[in-house]
Design a protein around this motif. Structure first.
Motif, PDB file in Angstrom:
ATOM      1  N   GLN A  98     -57.182  37.420 -29.712  1.00 51.17           N
ATOM      2  CA  GLN A  98     -56.854  38.522 -28.812  1.00 51.17           C
ATOM      3  C   GLN A  98     -57.841  39.663 -29.051  1.00 51.17           C
TER       4      GLN A  98
ATOM      5  N   VAL B 105     -57.995  35.815 -25.377  1.00 50.48           N
ATOM      6  CA  VAL B 105     -57.080  36.617 -24.560  1.00 50.48           C
ATOM      7  C   VAL B 105     -57.564  38.060 -24.643  1.00 50.48           C
TER       8      VAL B 105
ATOM      9  N   SER C 124     -52.735  40.276 -19.462  1.00 46.87           N
ATOM     10  CA  SER C 124     -51.654  40.521 -18.505  1.00 46.87           C
ATOM     11  C   SER C 124     -51.177  39.249 -17.811  1.00 46.87           C
TER      12      SER C 124
ATOM     13  N   ASP D 293     -49.241  35.950 -16.813  1.00 40.97           N
ATOM     14  CA  ASP D 293     -47.835  35.582 -16.956  1.00 40.97           C
ATOM     15  C   ASP D 293     -47.678  34.632 -18.156  1.00 40.97           C
ATOM     16  N   PRO D 294     -46.679  34.853 -19.012  1.00 39.66           N
ATOM     17  CA  PRO D 294     -46.495  33.989 -20.184  1.00 39.66           C
ATOM     18  C   PRO D 294     -46.411  32.504 -19.841  1.00 39.66           C
ATOM     19  N   ARG D 295     -45.817  32.183 -18.680  1.00 39.12           N
ATOM     20  CA  ARG D 295     -45.723  30.771 -18.297  1.00 39.12           C
ATOM     21  C   ARG D 295     -47.099  30.186 -18.021  1.00 39.12           C
ATOM     22  N   GLU D 296     -47.957  30.968 -17.383  1.00 42.79           N
ATOM     23  CA  GLU D 296     -49.319  30.504 -17.128  1.00 42.79           C
ATOM     24  C   GLU D 296     -50.079  30.344 -18.441  1.00 42.79           C
ATOM     25  N   LEU D 297     -49.914  31.316 -19.333  1.00 44.91           N
ATOM     26  CA  LEU D 297     -50.608  31.277 -20.611  1.00 44.91           C
ATOM     27  C   LEU D 297     -50.203  30.042 -21.410  1.00 44.91           C
ATOM     28  N   LEU D 298     -48.902  29.776 -21.463  1.00 47.63           N
ATOM     29  CA  LEU D 298     -48.413  28.620 -22.196  1.00 47.63           C
ATOM     30  C   LEU D 298     -48.925  27.323 -21.567  1.00 47.63           C
TER      31      LEU D 298
ATOM     32  N   LEU E 235     -49.690  37.043 -31.088  1.00 50.36           N
ATOM     33  CA  LEU E 235     -49.527  36.816 -29.672  1.00 50.36           C
ATOM     34  C   LEU E 235     -48.265  36.037 -29.435  1.00 50.36           C
ATOM     35  N   ASP E 236     -47.313  36.606 -28.739  1.00 46.43           N
ATOM     36  CA  ASP E 236     -46.044  35.951 -28.484  1.00 46.43           C
ATOM     37  C   ASP E 236     -46.124  35.282 -27.128  1.00 46.43           C
ATOM     38  N   ILE E 237     -46.106  33.940 -27.121  1.00 45.40           N
ATOM     39  CA  ILE E 237     -46.187  33.224 -25.851  1.00 45.40           C
ATOM     40  C   ILE E 237     -44.908  32.468 -25.582  1.00 45.40           C
TER      41      ILE E 237
END
Length: 234
Positions: A22, A46, A70, A72-77, A231-233
């Motif tokens: 990050q 990130v 920024s 979306d967490p779902r996209e990142l995961l 980083l919290d995903i």
């Protein structure tokens, strides 16, 4: 981590599926140090801000992806899982290994198109071994992947789950779904899931019967290392 040297030393000591870095803006310094040290672990950057030129720079140095903080967490995961899946040699959300089919998105395991009745934790373990079918996973690695962020049970719980999964898989005529390396860990036994005809031909050609496996406990993904910032995903 204590700078780039600390990151590299950590990556050499432990196995991680992916490194998440990050940064305020994409910077090639840490990434270049990782790659110059011949660390093959995939890396995602990130960043708070980015320009096309900066993204191009980190990708050219060896980053596997670069996304905005920024996102979306779902996209990142999904991106993280996609990278790990590709590095493991899988190009889709459905893994095909001979008679075995593992639906990553559906969280289902089928043998010859018949559903294997696994519990949630059993699926997590089986899916992890299937995704890393060429690797031997220690109990510590499995515990980290299955119970990340939770209170981890004793390592013997993995041995118990392996035994329960074995019994369920054997109901489909597959005697040795896993290979046990004593004192090291477990690996998916790909040969056991080969089509019946090819497996018989292979066994006749070798003239050697595979050793029986045991459920004796071994004495001893997604693991994610975020070296620059947490980083919290989830």
């Amino acid at each position: 981590m204590s700078g780039p040297a600390g990151v590299v030393e950590t990556l050499r000591r432990s196995h991680y599926d992916i490194v998440v870095v990050q940064q305020a803006a994409p910077d090639v310094k840490l990434l270049r140090h990782i790659r110059n040290s011949r660390i093959p672990t995939p890396v995602m950057i990130v960043a708070q801000n980015m320009t096309p030129a900066a993204v191009a720079d980190v990708l050219s140095v060896g980053a596997d992806d670069c996304v905005l903080a920024s996102a979306d967490p779902r996209e990142l995961l999904a991106r993280l899982r996609a990278i790990v899946r590709r590095v493991s040699g899988h190009d889709s959300l459905t893994l095909h290994i001979g008679r075995l089919t593992v639906g990553i998105d559906r969280r289902e395991v089928h043998i010859d198109d018949k559903l294997v009745p696994l519990t949630r934790r059993e699926y997590d373990l089986f899916g992890l071994l299937a995704l890393r079918k060429t690797q031997v996973l220690s109990k510590e690695t499995v515990l980290d992947s299955l119970y990340a962020g939770e209170s981890e049970p004793y390592g013997k719980v993995i041995d118990v789950m392996i035994c329960k999964i074995r019994k369920k898989i054997r109901a489909f005529g597959i005697d040795e779904p896993f290979t046990t390396l004593w004192g090291i860990g477990y690996r998916l036994n790909e040969d056991a899931f080969a089509p019946l005809g090819s497996r018989m031909d292979s066994a006749e050609g070798r003239g050697v019967q595979a050793a029986k496996e045991s459920c004796i406990p071994v004495m001893s993904g997604i693991n994610i290392l975020a070296p620059v910032a947490a980083l919290d995903i989830a």
